[in-house]
Scaffold this motif. Structure first.
Motif, PDB file in Angstrom:
ATOM      1  N   LYS A 270       0.858  -1.190   0.000  1.00 30.29           N
ATOM      2  CA  LYS A 270       0.000   0.000   0.000  1.00 30.29           C
ATOM      3  C   LYS A 270       0.894   1.239   0.000  1.00 30.29           C
ATOM      4  O   LYS A 270       2.055   1.171   0.396  1.00 30.29           O
ATOM      5  CB  LYS A 270      -0.900   0.035   1.248  1.00 30.29           C
ATOM      6  CG  LYS A 270      -1.946  -1.041   1.332  1.00 30.29           C
ATOM      7  CD  LYS A 270      -2.810  -0.873   2.561  1.00 30.29           C
ATOM      8  CE  LYS A 270      -3.640   0.396   2.501  1.00 30.29           C
ATOM      9  NZ  LYS A 270      -4.592   0.535   3.614  1.00 30.29           N
ATOM     10  N   THR A 273       0.174   5.759   4.479  1.00 33.07           N
ATOM     11  CA  THR A 273      -0.721   6.862   4.833  1.00 33.07           C
ATOM     12  C   THR A 273      -0.553   7.291   6.292  1.00 33.07           C
ATOM     13  O   THR A 273      -1.191   8.247   6.721  1.00 33.07           O
ATOM     14  CB  THR A 273      -2.193   6.472   4.609  1.00 33.07           C
ATOM     15  OG1 THR A 273      -2.523   5.349   5.439  1.00 33.07           O
ATOM     16  CG2 THR A 273      -2.447   6.123   3.151  1.00 33.07           C
ATOM     17  N   THR A 283      -6.783  -0.719  11.625  1.00 36.78           N
ATOM     18  CA  THR A 283      -6.948   0.715  11.436  1.00 36.78           C
ATOM     19  C   THR A 283      -7.913   1.319  12.444  1.00 36.78           C
ATOM     20  O   THR A 283      -7.707   2.436  12.919  1.00 36.78           O
ATOM     21  CB  THR A 283      -7.457   0.989  10.008  1.00 36.78           C
ATOM     22  OG1 THR A 283      -6.508   0.460   9.086  1.00 36.78           O
ATOM     23  CG2 THR A 283      -7.601   2.476   9.760  1.00 36.78           C
ATOM     24  N   ARG A 299      -6.509   7.920   1.692  1.00 37.94           N
ATOM     25  CA  ARG A 299      -7.463   6.942   2.229  1.00 37.94           C
ATOM     26  C   ARG A 299      -8.885   7.283   1.796  1.00 37.94           C
ATOM     27  O   ARG A 299      -9.674   6.398   1.475  1.00 37.94           O
ATOM     28  CB  ARG A 299      -7.351   6.896   3.755  1.00 37.94           C
ATOM     29  CG  ARG A 299      -6.009   6.417   4.254  1.00 37.94           C
ATOM     30  CD  ARG A 299      -5.912   6.521   5.767  1.00 37.94           C
ATOM     31  NE  ARG A 299      -6.852   5.600   6.395  1.00 37.94           N
ATOM     32  CZ  ARG A 299      -6.593   4.306   6.601  1.00 37.94           C
ATOM     33  NH1 ARG A 299      -5.425   3.801   6.238  1.00 37.94           N
ATOM     34  NH2 ARG A 299      -7.481   3.524   7.174  1.00 37.94           N
ATOM     35  N   LYS A 302      -9.179   6.354  -1.705  1.00 36.15           N
ATOM     36  CA  LYS A 302      -8.786   4.957  -1.900  1.00 36.15           C
ATOM     37  C   LYS A 302      -7.568   4.809  -2.822  1.00 36.15           C
ATOM     38  O   LYS A 302      -7.294   3.707  -3.324  1.00 36.15           O
ATOM     39  CB  LYS A 302      -9.959   4.115  -2.417  1.00 36.15           C
ATOM     40  CG  LYS A 302     -11.170   4.133  -1.496  1.00 36.15           C
ATOM     41  CD  LYS A 302     -12.307   3.262  -2.040  1.00 36.15           C
ATOM     42  CE  LYS A 302     -13.482   3.203  -1.075  1.00 36.15           C
ATOM     43  NZ  LYS A 302     -14.152   4.469  -0.877  1.00 36.15           N
ATOM     44  N   ASP A 304      -4.604   4.926  -1.856  1.00 30.94           N
ATOM     45  CA  ASP A 304      -3.565   4.189  -1.134  1.00 30.94           C
ATOM     46  C   ASP A 304      -3.552   2.708  -1.501  1.00 30.94           C
ATOM     47  O   ASP A 304      -2.574   2.003  -1.254  1.00 30.94           O
ATOM     48  CB  ASP A 304      -3.748   4.353   0.377  1.00 30.94           C
ATOM     49  CG  ASP A 304      -5.081   3.829   0.874  1.00 30.94           C
ATOM     50  OD1 ASP A 304      -6.102   4.055   0.189  1.00 30.94           O
ATOM     51  OD2 ASP A 304      -5.110   3.185   1.944  1.00 30.94           O
ATOM     52  N   ASP A 416       2.197   2.079   8.599  1.00 33.65           N
ATOM     53  CA  ASP A 416       0.781   2.269   8.305  1.00 33.65           C
ATOM     54  C   ASP A 416       0.073   0.945   8.453  1.00 33.65           C
ATOM     55  O   ASP A 416       0.495  -0.032   7.877  1.00 33.65           O
ATOM     56  CB  ASP A 416       0.671   2.777   6.858  1.00 33.65           C
ATOM     57  CG  ASP A 416      -0.734   2.782   6.354  1.00 33.65           C
ATOM     58  OD1 ASP A 416      -0.884   2.997   5.168  1.00 33.65           O
ATOM     59  OD2 ASP A 416      -1.646   2.584   7.133  1.00 33.65           O
TER      60      ASP A 416
END
Length: 418
Positions: A270, A273, A283, A299, A302, A304, A416
């Motif tokens: 990814k 972020t 998360t 995020r 989307k 990421d 992340d």
């Protein structure tokens, strides 16, 4: 086993009754026109609804009687047949000592955006059946039914030459979920005892993993999508990577172990972020301050997720499927394992995501993932892709808990998560 059946003269009943009898089940048919039922099933015992006492102490009452969308009926009649009748029959079955009431519906009723009289009435019936105590209750949701004869749009297949029928059926089944009469029969005979005081709902569908047309088409779509993203958006991905590196210390691409198909661990890619000091948890457990300013944008849009096209090419993931969880999310793993979710590849987006269900609700997420497992098809995948493109769902929610002053002030990051 002894099973009393209503609505046996319909498409499902006509094919189901002979299969149940071949399994040694004692059948009692219940209908408004007993003479017509006797002509259709001369080897079965038949009674009218007023003689329901003949079913006393039977193992199950299987309720197939229904008014479908393609039948002309006013709302009052639909309410009577699709709601009041099953509720009344369930209460009578309880009084007669029948152990189990089986209510059959179409998967159309699972879609709460479907406001047809049929779907609405079936949902209401389930709500009212849930309030009846003292009897075991099951709700079976069926997609298009395939048996010795074909009905509805599937009937067109029967006009094809024999050698083309199997290929045509496989192709149609790849587009929409189906279920065979044999599978329905097995499900009815194998229902376990349940202590659920409400009603236990089950989707009964054939497994798409055995459909080579579906598997090939899904993999083809995955590969074409991934290569298209790389060819068309490599420059945008490069810009995002550079912007991440410039905004905060740490790598532009974030690598993280996730649980994939058959519970195999793979490395998920990814765009980073969060600050690298973010804890290695889901998360929803990470404080909002752990997300970088650019990360909030990535995020929300989307973007990421773009590097996961590499995971798709590696065959770790698919475009559509359950979102992969972390190895340390024990509750999530337990819930998914119980619902066979790990039998399919995880995805970049999925049914739960467009419905706004995230990993803060392990049981709810796993239940939705199981629904996708049962109903997966090319048309459902396209629907999920379109809903994702239109912004449906909000992605995995971050925690609203405040971080410690040291953590929020220190951008020397750790990783992340999700």
């Amino acid at each position: 086993m002894r099973i009393a059946i209503t609505g046996a003269s319909g498409f499902v009943g006509r094919q189901l009754v002979p299969l149940l009898r071949n399994k040694g089940v004692e059948i009692l048919l219940i209908g408004r026109d007993p003479e017509a039922l006797r002509r259709a099933f001369p080897q079965c015992n038949v009674v009218s609804y007023t003689d329901l006492s003949a079913a006393a102490d039977f193992d199950s009452l299987l309720h197939l009687a229904v008014i479908n969308n393609d039948q002309a009926a006013d709302p009052t009649e639909i309410q009577r047949v699709n709601v009041d009748m099953p509720v009344d029959l369930c209460r009578q079955a309880r009084a007669l000592g029948i152990r189990r009431f089986i209510f059959v519906s179409s998967i159309h009723a699972l879609d709460h955006s479907n406001r047809s009289d049929y779907a609405t009435s079936k949902r209401l019936a389930v709500e009212r059946l849930s309030d009846i105590s003292g009897i075991e209750k099951w709700g079976l949701y069926l997609p298009a039914v395939v048996g010795g004869e074909l009905a509805g749009r599937l009937a067109l297949v029967s006009r094809l030459p024999g050698f083309l029928q199997e290929l045509a059926l496989l192709s149609l089944r790849s587009l929409k979920p189906t279920v065979s009469i044999a599978r329905i029969t097995e499900t009815i005979l194998d229902l376990p005892e349940t202590e659920n005081p409400a009603i236990t709902l089950v989707i009964v569908a054939d497994d798409q993993s055995a459909n080579n047309v579906y598997r090939t088409a899904k993999r083809f779509i995955d590969i074409v999508f991934s290569l298209s993203i790389i060819v068309l958006l490599w420059w945008a991905m490069l810009i995002i990577w550079a912007a991440i590196r410039l905004q905060s210390p740490g790598p532009g691409i974030f690598l993280q172990d996730r649980i994939g198909r058959n519970e195999q661990v793979f490395t998920c890619l990814k765009f980073r972020t969060m600050y690298v000091s973010a804890p290695n948890v889901g998360t929803h457990e990470v404080p909002a301050a752990a997300v970088t300013p650019l990360g909030h944008f990535l995020r929300r849009t989307k973007l990421d997720e773009l590097p996961q096209v590499i995971n798709i090419l590696r065959n770790d993931m698919s475009l559509v499927g359950p979102r992969p969880c972390l190895p340390n999310q024990a509750n999530m793993i337990i819930e998914r394992r119980a619902r066979r979710v790990f039998e399919i590849k995880p995805g970049i987006t999925g049914l739960a995501q467009v419905r706004g269900i995230d990993m803060s609700d392990p049981a709810g997420l796993a239940t939705c993932d199981h629904e996708y497992l049962q109903l997966q098809s090319l048309l459902l995948d396209f629907k999920i892709i379109l809903q994702t493109a239109r912004g449906a769902g909000s992605g995995d929610k971050i925690s609203t808990a405040a971080s410690s002053p040291d953590e929020s002030a220190n951008p020397s990051v750790k990783s992340d998560r999700q």
